[in-house]
Design an enzyme around this catalytic site. Structure first.
Site, mmCIF file in Angstrom:
data_model
loop_
_atom_site.group_PDB
_atom_site.id
_atom_site.type_symbol
_atom_site.label_atom_id
_atom_site.label_comp_id
_atom_site.label_asym_id
_atom_site.label_seq_id
_atom_site.Cartn_x
_atom_site.Cartn_y
_atom_site.Cartn_z
ATOM 1 N N GLU A 29 -97.497 -43.251 28.668
ATOM 2 C CA GLU A 29 -97.771 -42.804 30.035
ATOM 3 C C GLU A 29 -96.990 -41.540 30.323
ATOM 4 O O GLU A 29 -95.925 -41.295 29.742
ATOM 5 C CB GLU A 29 -97.399 -43.871 31.075
ATOM 6 C CG GLU A 29 -98.272 -45.100 31.055
ATOM 7 C CD GLU A 29 -98.062 -45.996 32.282
ATOM 8 O OE1 GLU A 29 -97.522 -45.500 33.303
ATOM 9 O OE2 GLU A 29 -98.425 -47.172 32.207
ATOM 10 N N ASN B 249 -95.619 -40.078 33.858
ATOM 11 C CA ASN B 249 -95.487 -40.356 35.277
ATOM 12 C C ASN B 249 -95.232 -39.067 36.045
ATOM 13 O O ASN B 249 -94.224 -38.389 35.815
ATOM 14 C CB ASN B 249 -94.350 -41.351 35.514
ATOM 15 C CG ASN B 249 -94.687 -42.723 34.964
ATOM 16 O OD1 ASN B 249 -95.248 -43.554 35.643
ATOM 17 N ND2 ASN B 249 -94.350 -42.946 33.690
ATOM 18 N N ARG C 234 -85.667 -49.115 28.046
ATOM 19 C CA ARG C 234 -85.907 -50.291 28.877
ATOM 20 C C ARG C 234 -86.405 -51.421 27.997
ATOM 21 O O ARG C 234 -87.481 -51.322 27.401
ATOM 22 C CB ARG C 234 -86.931 -49.959 29.970
ATOM 23 C CG ARG C 234 -86.491 -48.806 30.858
ATOM 24 C CD ARG C 234 -87.586 -48.359 31.801
ATOM 25 N NE ARG C 234 -88.756 -47.882 31.063
ATOM 26 C CZ ARG C 234 -89.871 -47.443 31.644
ATOM 27 N NH1 ARG C 234 -89.972 -47.432 32.958
ATOM 28 N NH2 ARG C 234 -90.889 -47.026 30.922
ATOM 29 N N LYS D 2 -104.967 -52.959 30.465
ATOM 30 C CA LYS D 2 -104.308 -52.640 31.729
ATOM 31 C C LYS D 2 -105.217 -51.789 32.609
ATOM 32 O O LYS D 2 -106.106 -51.078 32.114
ATOM 33 C CB LYS D 2 -102.988 -51.909 31.475
ATOM 34 C CG LYS D 2 -103.060 -50.693 30.568
ATOM 35 C CD LYS D 2 -101.645 -50.216 30.219
ATOM 36 C CE LYS D 2 -101.652 -49.117 29.187
ATOM 37 N NZ LYS D 2 -100.283 -48.695 28.794
ATOM 38 N N ASP E 131 -93.241 -42.298 29.111
ATOM 39 C CA ASP E 131 -92.931 -43.577 28.477
ATOM 40 C C ASP E 131 -93.338 -43.510 27.012
ATOM 41 O O ASP E 131 -94.482 -43.146 26.694
ATOM 42 C CB ASP E 131 -93.659 -44.720 29.182
ATOM 43 C CG ASP E 131 -93.204 -44.893 30.621
ATOM 44 O OD1 ASP E 131 -92.092 -44.436 30.941
ATOM 45 O OD2 ASP E 131 -93.957 -45.476 31.421
ATOM 46 N N ARG F 209 -87.912 -44.349 28.628
ATOM 47 C CA ARG F 209 -88.278 -43.464 29.722
ATOM 48 C C ARG F 209 -87.515 -42.150 29.506
ATOM 49 O O ARG F 209 -86.291 -42.119 29.560
ATOM 50 C CB ARG F 209 -87.919 -44.091 31.063
ATOM 51 C CG ARG F 209 -87.862 -43.123 32.258
ATOM 52 C CD ARG F 209 -89.141 -42.333 32.497
ATOM 53 N NE ARG F 209 -90.312 -43.140 32.661
ATOM 54 C CZ ARG F 209 -90.737 -43.593 33.840
ATOM 55 N NH1 ARG F 209 -90.054 -43.328 34.938
ATOM 56 N NH2 ARG F 209 -91.849 -44.300 33.910
#
Length: 316
Positions: free
Chosen positions: A281, A283, A225, A161, A273, A211
């Site tokens: 991650e 955020n 999710r 990614k 995440d 999340r």
């Protein structure tokens, strides 16, 4: 005292009133009597030591066609005319974003800017977790083909990614027999001088990507999710579905590990995440999930956010 809050965001006219976290934050502040102003990063200016924003007074409302009602735009002196700035425009995390951070950093010792612009510019979503390799999946950041090939040889099933993508854009799973790695890297490297991130694929993604919302480094709740069948990306914007969930012991350990650093950097509202007990991650730019969390669990993270902000302002 009535709070005056300036929100640096994408156009309020286009928000999803049922899912947008910035809308929820504005709505919660407005319910407490705050005055709201909105502006975009291109509305920021610096002249002779002053940072200003060409901003519109706004009232938010849960009407899809008109989520905001606006007054005439005016020039706000960020250091003098507002109590809080929310830096909430969506990624990409590019030089325009970095420039806005630098400008707001000039006045961050006079006005409370959240998240702290110095913390934001030094904490890109996929870079920040590298400080904590022990709680991440096996991860490589590189442009070196030999190094990438060796990583793939070791882990065989990998995710590739871009470092500064968002919303799940440009995320690819490559199983060992997949012959597309060369073409994919050519595409990435022809478009950018940046390295890519390569991670070992986590099969637990089929069970969901959590999340977790943190306020001032403390977890307040989480949503799970789930990706669509046959997909590896669980982001809601690409078709993932949200469901209620609880924090596991591994989740809490991750939050305890990163919480002090989030607080040190002034990253008040973050969304991390986690897949299978591994951090993927952090955020910090405009983390989402606040409305889904309230809808699924009843936890009002927006209200908790303003509780903490008002306490910090009262403490000086």
């Amino acid at each position: 005292m009535t709070l005056r809050i300036a929100i640096q965001m994408d156009p309020l006219e286009r928000v999803n009133i049922d899912g947008d976290t910035t809308f929820a934050l504005a709505e919660a502040a407005q319910a407490r009597g705050a005055e709201i102003f909105v502006y975009g990063p291109s509305d920021l200016s610096f002249r002779e030591g002053r940072v200003t924003a060409w901003a519109r007074p706004a009232k938010v409302q849960r009407i899809r066609e008109t989520p905001g009602i606006f007054g005439p735009a005016q020039t706000l002196d960020i250091a003098r005319d507002v109590d809080v700035v929310l830096m909430r425009q969506d990624p990409p995390f590019d030089m325009a974003y970095i420039t806005a951070c630098h400008l707001l950093e000039i006045v961050a010792n006079q006005t409370l800017v959240l998240n702290d612009p110095a913390g934001v510019r030094s904490s890109p979503e996929k870079i920040f977790p590298l400080l904590f390799p022990e709680i991440m999946p096996p991860t490589l950041v590189s442009r070196d083909r030999q190094v990438i090939d060796a990583f793939r040889e070791e882990y065989r099933d990998i995710i590739v990614k871009p470092l500064f993508g968002h919303g799940g854009a440009g995320v690819f799973r490559l199983q060992y027999e997949d012959s597309n790695l060369d073409s994919l890297l050519e595409l990435f490297f022809s478009r950018s001088a940046e390295p890519v991130m390569v991670q070992a694929f986590l099969p637990a993604v089929s069970e969901g990507d959590k999340r977790i919302i943190l306020i001032d480094g403390e977890p307040v709740g989480a949503i799970n999710r789930r990706p669509k069948a046959g997909q590896v990306r669980s982001n809601l914007v690409v078709g993932g579905t949200a469901e209620a969930t609880e924090l596991s012991g591994a989740d809490r350990n991750i939050c305890e590990a990163i919480g002090p650093e989030l607080r040190r950097r002034g990253l008040m509202l973050t969304g991390i995440d986690v897949i299978g007990g591994r951090l993927t991650e952090v955020n910090v730019t405009s983390p989402t999930g606040v409305q889904a969390l309230k809808r699924l669990s009843g936890i009002d993270a927006a209200a908790k956010f303003w509780d903490v902000v008002q306490a910090k302002l009262a403490a000086g």
